[in-house]
Design an enzyme around this catalytic site. Structure first.
Site, short mmCIF file in Angstrom:
data_model
loop_
_atom_site.label_atom_id
_atom_site.label_comp_id
_atom_site.label_asym_id
_atom_site.label_seq_id
_atom_site.Cartn_x
_atom_site.Cartn_y
_atom_site.Cartn_z
N GLU A 36 60.01 28.75 41.76
CA GLU A 36 58.71 29.36 41.87
C GLU A 36 57.43 28.79 41.97
O GLU A 36 56.54 28.99 41.09
CB GLU A 36 58.70 30.29 40.36
CG GLU A 36 60.15 31.24 40.22
CD GLU A 36 59.88 31.91 39.02
OE1 GLU A 36 59.24 31.87 37.90
OE2 GLU A 36 60.95 32.94 38.81
N ASN A 88 63.68 28.26 45.54
CA ASN A 88 64.29 29.52 44.74
C ASN A 88 63.00 30.17 44.40
O ASN A 88 62.14 29.54 43.80
CB ASN A 88 65.11 29.23 43.76
CG ASN A 88 65.94 30.31 43.25
OD1 ASN A 88 66.36 30.94 43.91
ND2 ASN A 88 65.75 30.70 41.83
N HIS A 132 64.95 40.19 42.22
CA HIS A 132 64.92 40.63 40.89
C HIS A 132 64.14 42.03 41.55
O HIS A 132 62.74 41.99 41.82
CB HIS A 132 63.94 40.18 40.07
CG HIS A 132 64.57 39.05 39.36
ND1 HIS A 132 65.72 39.40 38.42
CD2 HIS A 132 64.29 37.64 39.46
CE1 HIS A 132 66.08 38.01 38.03
NE2 HIS A 132 65.34 36.98 38.61
N GLU A 173 69.64 35.73 41.83
CA GLU A 173 69.22 36.11 40.64
C GLU A 173 69.23 37.85 40.49
O GLU A 173 68.23 38.55 40.49
CB GLU A 173 68.04 35.78 40.21
CG GLU A 173 67.89 34.29 39.99
CD GLU A 173 66.77 33.51 39.07
OE1 GLU A 173 66.04 34.52 38.57
OE2 GLU A 173 66.60 32.39 39.43
N ASP A 218 69.12 41.72 40.38
CA ASP A 218 69.30 42.90 39.34
C ASP A 218 68.11 43.72 39.87
O ASP A 218 67.35 43.37 40.58
CB ASP A 218 69.09 42.37 38.01
CG ASP A 218 67.73 41.78 37.61
OD1 ASP A 218 66.84 41.70 38.24
OD2 ASP A 218 67.80 41.16 36.46
C1 XIL Z 1 65.37 34.26 32.30
C2 XIL Z 1 66.47 34.53 31.32
O1 XIL Z 1 67.31 35.65 31.92
C3 XIL Z 1 66.01 34.82 30.06
O2 XIL Z 1 66.98 34.71 29.23
C4 XIL Z 1 65.06 33.74 29.57
O3 XIL Z 1 64.50 34.11 28.32
C5 XIL Z 1 63.90 33.56 30.64
O4 XIL Z 1 64.42 33.26 31.94
N1 XIL Z 1 63.46 33.83 37.17
C6 XIL Z 1 64.34 32.67 36.72
C7 XIL Z 1 65.33 32.69 35.71
O5 XIL Z 1 64.30 31.74 37.54
O6 XIL Z 1 65.43 31.49 35.24
C8 XIL Z 1 64.67 33.70 34.57
O7 XIL Z 1 65.76 33.55 33.59
C9 XIL Z 1 64.41 34.75 35.20
C10 XIL Z 1 63.47 34.89 36.31
#
Ligand code: XIL
Length: 353
Positions: free
Chosen positions: A164, A205, A241, A270, A272
């Site tokens: 990020e 990422n 996401h 990641e 969802d």
């Molecule tokens: C999130 C986790 O899912 C949570 O449990 C934690 O509190 C915060 O981080 N982007 C990312 C991940 O790269 O590491 C994040 O994970 C979600 C967003």
């Protein structure tokens, strides 16, 4: 046997291996599991793993083992977890995940070496009060990257090296890393990671980079320029996401293809797909098409080596805690029942590349 509990730290590894053996007999990796289908499609299907749930819950362990052939630590490889006090490392939870993966024939994605969140308090406080200056900060970052990548050397196939680092408009994020070290921290971090484990594939990422947009284009240009300079950047990680209240991102396949053309690997890291609660069948059907859309973009490019979901049951998902009023973002409901999204992913994998 089902409700046995034991002092976690002492007997944890043994308990997990036993659980693994149980799951192998109770629910073998069946032909229609996501991981069996993914093996045939020549892609890794992964899940972010919540270590508390893995230790506490048989169903969670069993599903992690039976459905996925790749795992990511949802939290336990982040800097605040592995170096809670300066110079004192705690690899225990991450090591447990790596041991679980090994016992179940799973690959491990490393997440993440540099981020602006979940940094140890000693570091952020030291930078804020000026007791850690820029020169020292650079040394601290070098030491962290070297220590972590060396610790897991040979056991991580893909590392999210920087996470990020861009804003949505394509400008660099104004993090403490940029403020104190300037933009060269990105190349440095990749070089240090590569020196510690030359075989691991090293990834950028981020979120909101599914389609072709200002942010993904900033990544494209950064990757192109770094590679031209010989910086070891080998992968582009698309978090994925999504929310069904926004349209499905355009041009995901084109976006993946342009990174492939640079000679890079790609990954969905990641995934969802959240929705405004309450759940209804129309929303679940829409969610399924979003999962399938991202999966198809992955399967459509040989560069895409892994497709990882950020949690696999609505019982354990970061979404409700962060996005007010939204949830139900994963493949299985809170009782581990398969949702339409699960079926869509299974079908996609069955169709293959
Ligand atoms: C999130 C986790 O899912 C949570 O449990 C934690 O509190 C915060 O981080 N982007 C990312 C991940 O790269 O590491 C994040 O994970 C979600 C967003």
């Amino acid at each position: 046997m089902k409700h046995f509990r034991m002092p976690a730290t002492v007997l944890l590894s043994a308990a997990m291996l036993v659980a693994g053996a149980q799951s192998a007999s109770a629910r073998p990796v069946h032909d229609a599991s996501l991981r069996a289908l993914a093996d045939r499609a020549d892609v890794r299907i992964g899940a972010a793993v919540d270590m508390t749930a893995l230790v506490d819950e048989t169903d969670y362990r069993r599903t992690t083992a039976s459905e996925f052939n790749s795992v990511t630590a949802e939290n336990v490889m982040k800097w605040e977890s592995v170096e809670p006090e300066r110079g004192t490392y705690d690899w225990s939870k991450a090591d447990e995940l790596v041991a679980f993966a090994r016992a179940h024939g799973q690959a491990v994605r490393g997440h993440t070496l540099l981020w602006h969140n979940q940094l140890p308090a000693w570091l952020t406080a030291g930078v804020a009060d000026g007791s850690i200056d820029a020169k020292e900060l650079r040394g601290i970052l070098h030491k962290h990257v070297t220590a972590e990548v060396s610790h897991f050397k040979g056991r991580i196939y893909q590392w999210d090296v920087v996470n990020e680092v861009f804003n949505d408009d394509g400008s660099l994020r104004d993090s403490l890393w940029l403020q104190k070290l300037g933009p060269s921290y990105i190349a440095d971090t990749f070089r240090w990671a590569h020196a510690a484990d030359p075989k691991a594939k090293l990834f950028l990422n981020d979120y909101n980079v599914e389609g072709v947009n200002a942010k993904s284009t900033a990544y494209y240009e950064l990757a192109r320029d770094l590679r031209k300079q010989g910086v070891p950047v080998q992968g582009f990680g698309i978090q994925g996401h999504l929310s069904i209240q926004y349209g499905f991102p355009g041009d995901v396949s084109d976006n993946v293809a342009r990174f492939a053309k640079l000679g890079m690997q790609t990954a969905f890291t990641e995934v969802d797909v959240r929705m405004a609660l309450p759940v209804d069948s129309e929303k679940l059907a829409k969610q399924a098409t979003y999962f399938r859309g991202l999966l198809d973009a992955c399967l459509g490019s040989r560069s895409c080596k892994s497709f990882t979901v950020w949690g696999f049951t609505d019982k354990h998902s970061w979404v409700p805690g962060v996005f007010t009023g939204e949830g139900a973002a994963t493949l299985l409901d809170e009782e581990y029942a398969q949702k339409p999204a699960y079926t869509a992913v299974a079908e996609g994998l069955r169709e293959g590349r």
